[in-house]
Design a protein around this motif. Sequence first.
Motif, PDB file in Angstrom:
ATOM      1  N   MET A  14       3.850  11.957  -1.774  1.00 11.88           N
ATOM      2  CA  MET A  14       4.005  10.492  -1.728  1.00 11.88           C
ATOM      3  C   MET A  14       3.650   9.877  -3.071  1.00 11.88           C
ATOM      4  SD  MET A  14       4.678   7.606  -0.320  1.00 11.88           S
ATOM      5  CE  MET A  14       4.864   7.927   1.402  1.00 11.88           C
ATOM      6  N   LYS A  15       2.540  10.314  -3.650  1.00 10.81           N
ATOM      7  CA  LYS A  15       2.123   9.775  -4.944  1.00 10.81           C
ATOM      8  C   LYS A  15       3.130  10.133  -6.035  1.00 10.81           C
ATOM      9  CE  LYS A  15      -1.568   8.073  -5.449  1.00 10.81           C
ATOM     10  NZ  LYS A  15      -2.019   6.690  -5.411  1.00 10.81           N
ATOM     11  N   ALA A  16       3.657  11.352  -5.999  1.00 15.51           N
ATOM     12  CA  ALA A  16       4.645  11.785  -6.992  1.00 15.51           C
ATOM     13  C   ALA A  16       5.913  10.951  -6.903  1.00 15.51           C
ATOM     14  CB  ALA A  16       4.965  13.264  -6.809  1.00 15.51           C
ATOM     15  N   ALA A  17       6.222  10.462  -5.707  1.00 17.46           N
ATOM     16  CA  ALA A  17       7.409   9.624  -5.505  1.00 17.46           C
ATOM     17  C   ALA A  17       7.129   8.165  -5.849  1.00 17.46           C
ATOM     18  CB  ALA A  17       7.883   9.740  -4.057  1.00 17.46           C
ATOM     19  N   GLY A  19       4.687   6.255  -4.456  1.00 13.84           N
ATOM     20  CA  GLY A  19       4.160   5.482  -3.333  1.00 13.84           C
ATOM     21  C   GLY A  19       2.652   5.351  -3.355  1.00 13.84           C
ATOM     22  N   GLN A  20       2.153   4.490  -2.486  1.00 17.57           N
ATOM     23  CA  GLN A  20       0.724   4.352  -2.269  1.00 17.57           C
ATOM     24  C   GLN A  20       0.406   4.963  -0.925  1.00 17.57           C
ATOM     25  OE1 GLN A  20      -0.229   0.145  -2.775  1.00 17.57           O
ATOM     26  NE2 GLN A  20      -1.086   0.704  -4.764  1.00 17.57           N
ATOM     27  N   LEU A  21      -0.803   5.487  -0.811  1.00 20.77           N
ATOM     28  CA  LEU A  21      -1.187   6.179   0.408  1.00 20.77           C
ATOM     29  C   LEU A  21      -2.250   5.400   1.167  1.00 20.77           C
ATOM     30  CD1 LEU A  21      -0.723   8.794   2.005  1.00 20.77           C
ATOM     31  CD2 LEU A  21      -2.737   9.686   0.860  1.00 20.77           C
ATOM     32  N   VAL A  22      -1.933   5.044   2.413  1.00 18.68           N
ATOM     33  CA  VAL A  22      -2.877   4.397   3.312  1.00 18.68           C
ATOM     34  C   VAL A  22      -3.236   5.421   4.376  1.00 18.68           C
ATOM     35  CG1 VAL A  22      -3.233   2.519   4.956  1.00 18.68           C
ATOM     36  CG2 VAL A  22      -1.843   2.133   2.906  1.00 18.68           C
ATOM     37  N   LEU A  23      -4.529   5.699   4.515  1.00 16.72           N
ATOM     38  CA  LEU A  23      -4.986   6.692   5.487  1.00 16.72           C
ATOM     39  C   LEU A  23      -5.792   6.016   6.572  1.00 16.72           C
ATOM     40  CD1 LEU A  23      -5.376   9.727   6.264  1.00 16.72           C
ATOM     41  CD2 LEU A  23      -7.544   9.578   5.036  1.00 16.72           C
ATOM     42  N   ASN A  24      -5.357   6.171   7.814  1.00 20.43           N
ATOM     43  CA  ASN A  24      -6.163   5.763   8.958  1.00 20.43           C
ATOM     44  C   ASN A  24      -7.028   6.969   9.291  1.00 20.43           C
ATOM     45  OD1 ASN A  24      -7.204   5.228  11.518  1.00 20.43           O
ATOM     46  ND2 ASN A  24      -5.467   3.939  12.042  1.00 20.43           N
ATOM     47  N   ALA A  25      -8.333   6.825   9.176  1.00 19.75           N
ATOM     48  CA  ALA A  25      -9.246   7.960   9.310  1.00 19.75           C
ATOM     49  C   ALA A  25      -9.497   8.396  10.751  1.00 19.75           C
ATOM     50  CB  ALA A  25     -10.571   7.639   8.629  1.00 19.75           C
ATOM     51  N   GLN A  37      -9.598  11.608  -3.065  1.00 19.62           N
ATOM     52  CA  GLN A  37      -9.212  11.208  -4.416  1.00 19.62           C
ATOM     53  C   GLN A  37      -7.772  10.704  -4.494  1.00 19.62           C
ATOM     54  OE1 GLN A  37     -11.322  10.936  -7.074  1.00 19.62           O
ATOM     55  NE2 GLN A  37     -12.838  11.358  -5.507  1.00 19.62           N
ATOM     56  N   ILE A  38      -6.939  11.047  -3.515  1.00 14.68           N
ATOM     57  CA  ILE A  38      -5.529  10.668  -3.528  1.00 14.68           C
ATOM     58  C   ILE A  38      -5.277   9.356  -2.785  1.00 14.68           C
ATOM     59  CG2 ILE A  38      -3.208  11.393  -2.822  1.00 14.68           C
ATOM     60  CD1 ILE A  38      -4.223  14.296  -3.018  1.00 14.68           C
TER      61      ILE A  38
END
Length: 79
Positions: A14-17, A19-25, A37-38
């Motif tokens: 996703m980052k390479a494309a 995009g931003q990453l949203v993580l629901n923990a 870190q990502i």
Amino acid sequence: MADDIISVSAARAMKAAGGQLVLNAAPARTLSDDLAQIVDVIVVNAIEAEQLAQVPVIDTLAGALGAAKQLAGRSPSWS
């Protein structure tokens, strides 16, 4: 952590494309440093914040703020 290998691989893609990453923990679990870190934005409830920040039970606004400050220290993106 080996359990995060798929999540880390997907996050890197996703980052390479661009995009931003949203993580629901959810569900509450230990988060590897590689994944932390990502991630750009992390979404937690009180239980997840307690576990990830390693703080006692959060039952006040001040407690939530303390956990947020602890979490912000885990990743440059979270501060």
